[in-house]
Structures are given as structure tokens and as C-alpha cells.
Design an enzyme around this catalytic site. Structure first.
Site, PDB file in Angstrom:
ATOM      1  N   LYS A  38     -10.880  12.209 -12.864  1.00  0.00           N
ATOM      2  CA  LYS A  38      -9.246  11.913 -12.856  1.00  0.00           C
ATOM      3  C   LYS A  38      -9.047  10.568 -12.045  1.00  0.00           C
ATOM      4  O   LYS A  38      -9.780  10.321 -10.974  1.00  0.00           O
ATOM      5  CB  LYS A  38      -8.629  13.220 -12.631  1.00  0.00           C
ATOM      6  CG  LYS A  38      -8.860  13.755 -11.283  1.00  0.00           C
ATOM      7  CD  LYS A  38      -8.506  15.262 -10.989  1.00  0.00           C
ATOM      8  CE  LYS A  38      -8.454  15.634  -9.544  1.00  0.00           C
ATOM      9  NZ  LYS A  38      -8.380  16.770  -9.216  1.00  0.00           N
ATOM     10  N   TYR A 248       3.758  -9.726  11.860  1.00  0.00           N
ATOM     11  CA  TYR A 248       4.978  -9.038  12.000  1.00  0.00           C
ATOM     12  C   TYR A 248       5.362  -8.264  12.933  1.00  0.00           C
ATOM     13  O   TYR A 248       4.498  -7.321  13.524  1.00  0.00           O
ATOM     14  CB  TYR A 248       5.177  -8.283  10.754  1.00  0.00           C
ATOM     15  CG  TYR A 248       5.270  -9.077   9.313  1.00  0.00           C
ATOM     16  CD1 TYR A 248       6.459  -9.803   9.097  1.00  0.00           C
ATOM     17  CD2 TYR A 248       4.716  -8.859   8.302  1.00  0.00           C
ATOM     18  CE1 TYR A 248       6.775 -10.599   8.003  1.00  0.00           C
ATOM     19  CE2 TYR A 248       4.702  -9.532   7.224  1.00  0.00           C
ATOM     20  CZ  TYR A 248       5.670 -10.489   7.060  1.00  0.00           C
ATOM     21  OH  TYR A 248       6.026 -11.056   5.815  1.00  0.00           O
TER      22      TYR A 248
HETATM   23  C1  LIG Z   1      -9.296  17.396  -8.649  1.00  0.00           C
HETATM   24  C2  LIG Z   1      -9.768  18.482  -9.033  1.00  0.00           C
HETATM   25  C3  LIG Z   1     -11.087  19.194  -8.811  1.00  0.00           C
HETATM   26  C4  LIG Z   1     -12.051  18.285  -7.576  1.00  0.00           C
HETATM   27  O1  LIG Z   1     -11.585  18.481  -6.425  1.00  0.00           O
HETATM   28  P1  LIG Z   1     -12.253  17.909  -5.060  1.00  0.00           P
HETATM   29  O2  LIG Z   1     -11.421  18.443  -3.933  1.00  0.00           O
HETATM   30  O3  LIG Z   1     -12.017  16.503  -5.280  1.00  0.00           O
HETATM   31  O4  LIG Z   1     -13.589  18.465  -5.094  1.00  0.00           O
HETATM   32  C5  LIG Z   1     -11.641  20.347  -9.266  1.00  0.00           C
HETATM   33  N1  LIG Z   1     -10.831  21.079  -9.943  1.00  0.00           N
HETATM   34  C6  LIG Z   1      -9.631  21.028 -10.433  1.00  0.00           C
HETATM   35  C7  LIG Z   1      -8.843  21.441 -11.401  1.00  0.00           C
HETATM   36  C8  LIG Z   1      -9.155  19.562  -9.681  1.00  0.00           C
HETATM   37  O5  LIG Z   1      -7.645  19.378 -10.270  1.00  0.00           O
END
Ligand SMILES: *Cc1c(COP(=O)(O)O)cnc(C)c1O
Length: 348
Positions: A38, A248
Site C-alpha cells: 500500500k 532561516y
Molecule cells: C499495513 C498493514 C500491514 C503491514 O504492516 P507493517 O507493520 O508495515 O509490517 C499488514 N496488515 C495490514 C492490515 C496492514 O494495514
């Protein structure tokens, strides 16, 4: 159209990515090891990540939204894709057209899926204590899922990166679910959950951050390799005289005459102001500490020790995630997903 090289580079070490996936897969014992891709593969580029991991044998991928799913088409042969946000009121067209499974998150979504009459396998998320997405355990056990063709039943750990008693409670709740809700597979563990031991692995694990070089728990230290290497270019080198300030707010003042490199990267690229005080870069093994405030598109580094550095040279920005998380107060997730579109992503 003329091709213009991106001003910043994000070098991605695909051998490290695959090695991280293999290590995570081994920790899960007999369970299959998937990949959360994702947010464009946590900012690294979901297409390239999926291609590399699929070639290494990964078969199960997870995105958040249908737009993310659509951007990955066509899928590599034999790969399955799940959409974690499920099917909202506007998602049925995409869900019908795309070869991906929704992760149904509520009784309402289950109903929507039933009414669409798909009969295709879906995934289901049940909440075992995080109170984020998913049906409540009582709903899942109370008949809401009866007759549904469930490929993978999921739940998500809220505190797997800590030694919290919540982990064992969620594990017990998930085991009880598995005994009473029929699905082809069961999946609980993210990266940190994998580190909690093989009890948490069930049939399929879903690592994200650790694939990309994040260390979710102590158990992973020394096993997870850095994947993402940002590089920025020196736009200008200047001699700052003793007593003069840089940037800055004049927050940095030269204690002696100092050679300063101005790089073409700033907070608009996800290199936030909280890197001040701990950030740095290297050039041919020489360290260049960050000085002053980070600007929108520019950052200053002390180049006193980088003899021979010239305008136009590329600096390797320090980006070891666990170290940076301590220095900045940002999470390892934020450090990756914040890297902006001015970075050209290169898998090598
Ligand atoms: C993002 C996510 C993962 C992966 O999690 P990590 O902590 O990045 O390993 C797994 N399962 C679900 C439902 C997620 O939303």
C-alpha cells in the site's frame, strides 16, 4: 516531450528487498509470506516492489485502495491482490472489473458484497482489539459471515512492536475465531507480529515495513537490510566565514571558516525539519553533518571534511530507518512514505 532526469534519486536495493522478504518468510515457518505494498509500496514504488517479490516467489499482495490496485494491473502471473479498505459505496465497479479481492471490513460491506451477488471469494477483516477496521468478533461469530466464500480471514495486531499483553489477547481471540469461522486461510501477523514467533504466523503473514528496511522489533536487528537510499545533488558550495550564520532563523553559526554544501532537497521532498540536529549525508565515505534549518527545497551540510566535493555531485543522505526514527521522532513508516515525487525511483 523532452526527457528530464529527476532532480533527486531514490536508489532501491532489490537484493536487500528480496533478502528481507526471505528472512521474514523463514520466521513464519510453514506460513506463506505476503507483502503489504500500500501507499505505493511504502513510497518505494509498488509496481517495482511487486515485480521483484513475485519473481522471488511472493504470491499475496495487499494494497489499501482500488485506485492502488488498478495502478498495478496487469498483475504478474499467479499473484493474488487484496484491497484492505474493502468495498465502500463507490467501489463495486472497480471490485467487479479488477482481479483483486476486497477485504470486507464491516457488516455493511458484507451485505454490499452479498447484494452484488459476486459469489467470488473475498477476504474478511475481523477486529480483535485494535478498533480500527473489521467486523467485531461477536458479529463474525453471530452469523454475519455465514455462507460467504472467504479466501483469507484477517485480523491486525495493535501493539506487536511492543511487549504488550495485548498481543497474547489478540492471538487468543484470533484462534477462537479460526475455530468457528471457515476460511481457506488465516492471517494475523504484520512485520512486528512475525517477530513475535511462529505462533502468530498461521497460514499467511503480511509484512510491510520490514521488507523496506524497517526494524520493527529487536529480534529483527541485524537481519533486516536497508533498501532505500535517497541521494541529493549539491547545487552550490560556499565558504561561510567564522561568525556567519546559515539558513532561516540563523540557527547555525560558523565556529570557524566552513565549507558548506547546499543540496537540492528539503521538507517538500519529505526531508522534514526534524532532521536538524541529527541528519547528515556522506560523500565517498566522508561525513557531512546537516546544519541549520531544512528549507522547502534546500538543505545545508557541513562539507569541511569532503575535500574534492564539487557542485553537481551527488550526496548519499543518511537513511538508516531505526537510527533516523530515534533522531527525528518520526516513525520508520513516516520516514519512507513521506519521500516525495521529486525523487526518481531506481531499482538496482
Ligand atoms: C499495513 C498493514 C500491514 C503491514 O504492516 P507493517 O507493520 O508495515 O509490517 C499488514 N496488515 C495490514 C492490515 C496492514 O494495514
Amino acid at each position: 516531450m523532452i526527457a528530464i532526469a529527476p532532480p533527486l534519486r531514490l536508489r532501491l536495493d532489490s537484493a536487500a528487498l528480496v533478502a528481507n522478504w526471505r528472512w521474514l518468510a523463514a520466521q513464519g515457518g510453514a506460513a506463506a509470506c505476503g507483502a503489504a505494498i500500500k501507499a505505493d509500496g511504502y513510497g518505494l514504488g509498488a509496481c517495482a516492489v511487486m515485480a521483484r517479490l513475485a519473481a522471488a516467489g511472493c504470491r499475496d499482495f495487499f494494497v489499501a485502495t482500488w485506485a492502488e490496485a488498478a495502478a498495478l494491473m496487469p498483475l504478474p502471473q499467479g499473484v493474488s491482490l487484496s484491497v484492505l479498505h474493502g468495498i465502500g459505496p463507490d467501489d463495486m465497479v472497480a471490485a467487479r472489473l479488477l482481479p483483486a479481492r476486497p477485504v470486507l471490513n464491516s457488516v455493511e460491506q458484507v451485505q454490499r458484497w452479498r447484494e452484488a451477488g459476486e459469489g467470488q471469494p473475498c477476504d474478511v477483516m475481523v477486529d480483535t482489539g485494535m478498533n480500527r477496521l473489521g467486523l467485531r468478533v461477536e458479529e463474525a461469530l453471530g452469523g454475519a459471515l455465514d455462507g460467504l466464500a472467504i479466501d483469507t480471514l484477517l485480523s491486525h495486531l495493535a501493539s506487536a512492536d511492543e511487549d504488550s499483553e495485548q498481543n497474547a489477547r489478540q492471538l487468543a481471540a484470533f484462534r477462537a475465531l479460526r475455530a468457528r469461522v471457515r476460511a481457506r486461510r488465516y492471517s494475523l501477523a504484520n512485520s512486528a507480529g512475525i517477530c513475535l514467533g511462529v505462533d502468530y504466523a498461521f497460514d499467511l503473514t503480511r509484512p510491510g515495513i520490514a521488507l523496506y528496511g524497517g526494524t520493527p522489533r529487536e529480534e529483527a536487528r541485524g537481519h533486516i537490510r536497508q533498501v532505500a537510499y535517497p541521494e541529493a545533488r549539491v547545487l552550490q558550495l560556499r565558504e561561510v566565514r567564522v561568525g556567519e550564520s546559515v539558513g532561516y532563523g540563523a540557527t547555525w553559526r560558523a565556529a570557524r571558516d566552513t565549507r558548506v554544501a547546499i543540496a537540492n532537497m528539503g521538507y517538500a521532498d519529505g526531508y522534514l525539519r526534524c532532521h536538524a540536529g541529527s541528519g547528515g549525508a556522506t560523500w565517498h565515505g566522508r561525513a557531512l553533518p546537516l546544519i541549520g534549518r531544512v528549507s522547502m527545497d534546500l538543505t545545508a551540510f557541513d562539507a569541511s571534511r569532503a575535500e574534492g566535493l564539487r557542485e553537481g555531485d551527488w550526496l548519499a543522505i543518511d537513511y538508516d530507518l531505526p537510527t533516523l526514527a530515534i533522531g527525528t521522532g518520526l516513525s520508520q513508516y513516516e520516514l519512507l512514505t513521506g519521500l516525495g515525487p521529486r525523487f526518481g525511483r531506481f531499482m538496482c
